[in-house]
Design an enzyme around this catalytic site. Sequence first.
Site, short mmCIF file in Angstrom:
data_model
loop_
_atom_site.label_atom_id
_atom_site.label_comp_id
_atom_site.label_asym_id
_atom_site.label_seq_id
_atom_site.Cartn_x
_atom_site.Cartn_y
_atom_site.Cartn_z
N ALA A 1 0.90 -1.13 -0.01
CA ALA A 1 -0.05 0.06 0.02
C ALA A 1 0.95 1.19 0.15
CB ALA A 1 -0.74 -0.06 1.18
N GLN B 1 1.25 3.61 2.13
CA GLN B 1 1.96 3.94 3.34
C GLN B 1 2.43 2.53 3.95
OE1 GLN B 1 2.56 6.46 5.11
NE2 GLN B 1 1.52 8.22 3.77
N SER B 2 2.99 1.82 2.95
CA SER B 2 3.50 0.64 3.38
C SER B 2 4.87 0.79 4.45
CB SER B 2 3.97 -0.26 2.16
OG SER B 2 4.70 -1.26 2.44
N ASN B 3 4.71 0.12 5.61
CA ASN B 3 5.82 0.24 6.54
C ASN B 3 6.94 -0.69 5.77
OD1 ASN B 3 4.67 1.77 8.71
ND2 ASN B 3 3.25 0.05 8.96
N ALA C 1 7.56 -1.07 2.81
CA ALA C 1 8.24 -0.63 1.54
C ALA C 1 9.35 0.37 2.43
CB ALA C 1 7.14 0.32 0.81
#
Length: 331
Positions: free
Chosen positions: A73, A75-77, A79
């Site tokens: 997503a 706001q992927s942590n 990533a």
Amino acid sequence: MHFSRFPRVRLAHLPTPLEALPRLSEHLGGPNIYIKRDDCTGLASGGNKTRKLEFLMAEALEEKADTILTQGAVQSNHARQTAAAAAKLGMGCELLFENRVEDPDDAYLNSGNVLLDRLLGANTHHYPKATDMNQAMSDMADDLRRAGKRPYIIPGGGSNPVGALGYVNCVLELLAQANDQSLVIDHLVHATGSAGTQAGLIVGLKAMHSDIPLLGIGVNAPRELQEERVYALAEETAEYIGAGGCVHREDVLANCDYVGEGYGITTDSMKEAVSLLARLEGILADPVYSGKGLAGMFDLIRKGYFKQGENLVFLHTGGSAGLFGYYQQLL
Ligand SMILES: *Cc1c(COP(=O)(O)O)cnc(C)c1O
């Protein structure tokens, strides 16, 4: 289990602390709550993906990769931690984002984890909701190969048997800490998404014959689907470490009653949980995962599912950088 046999690159600050939460426990009036601080793994504001990346990035290095691809997503942590790991190891990083949230505001698209991704030097690419993200990664990898690069693909959330090793290993760490503190753990609870954390944990717990019940609080899929995903990955992970067959279907338990309208969409119970943990213990949770995980745990405490006198460990999987991407919904 002998983890030295698996290639690993050290990225995390370990062991993460195992701490008591006396004020929160008193406030809720139920079990004694402890917290395993995997929000403190240290890689560009930390989180659970760092443990997985220690094994995944080691494989990338063995394959002499020069560019890491992953997806998630916006706001992927995961990533953001991948971008940091790639930076530290001198690799390029391509992040493929699926726009899962409708009508995202500017903060969601540019602050929080996205700001950090850019600071960490990753390239970001946006795709519409329901895109086949694995296909998109494979297409981009083909393009990179044609351009003379050596890409390495990390699946969403780093959830495959290699990544899940990070959480098998976390069990060894947690049990050693509990033994040192003479703490009997009656329950272990955490937020479950792409399944790698729960799969690794259940394999570690079962392989160590610890008998600690594990409960994942879902943030995405309905219960049956989430449990099936975790179970499938747990079986593969157990095979991978030579402990095949140690996990049974009934060992995999997910409660998916706290998702609300969907992945990444805020709920009132999440907001209450995030603010309670902050105000009573000075610890920051996140809106997408740990906040919903805590909301589920608090509700189950209030309903008597976890009992007074029991010792409950919440595995804090991190994600507080995401708070800034959601500030308008959290105020
Ligand atoms: C990814 C993530 C999770 C879920 O872990 P999975 O291994 O994907 O199930 C939980 N909390 C945070 C903060 C995360 O970023």
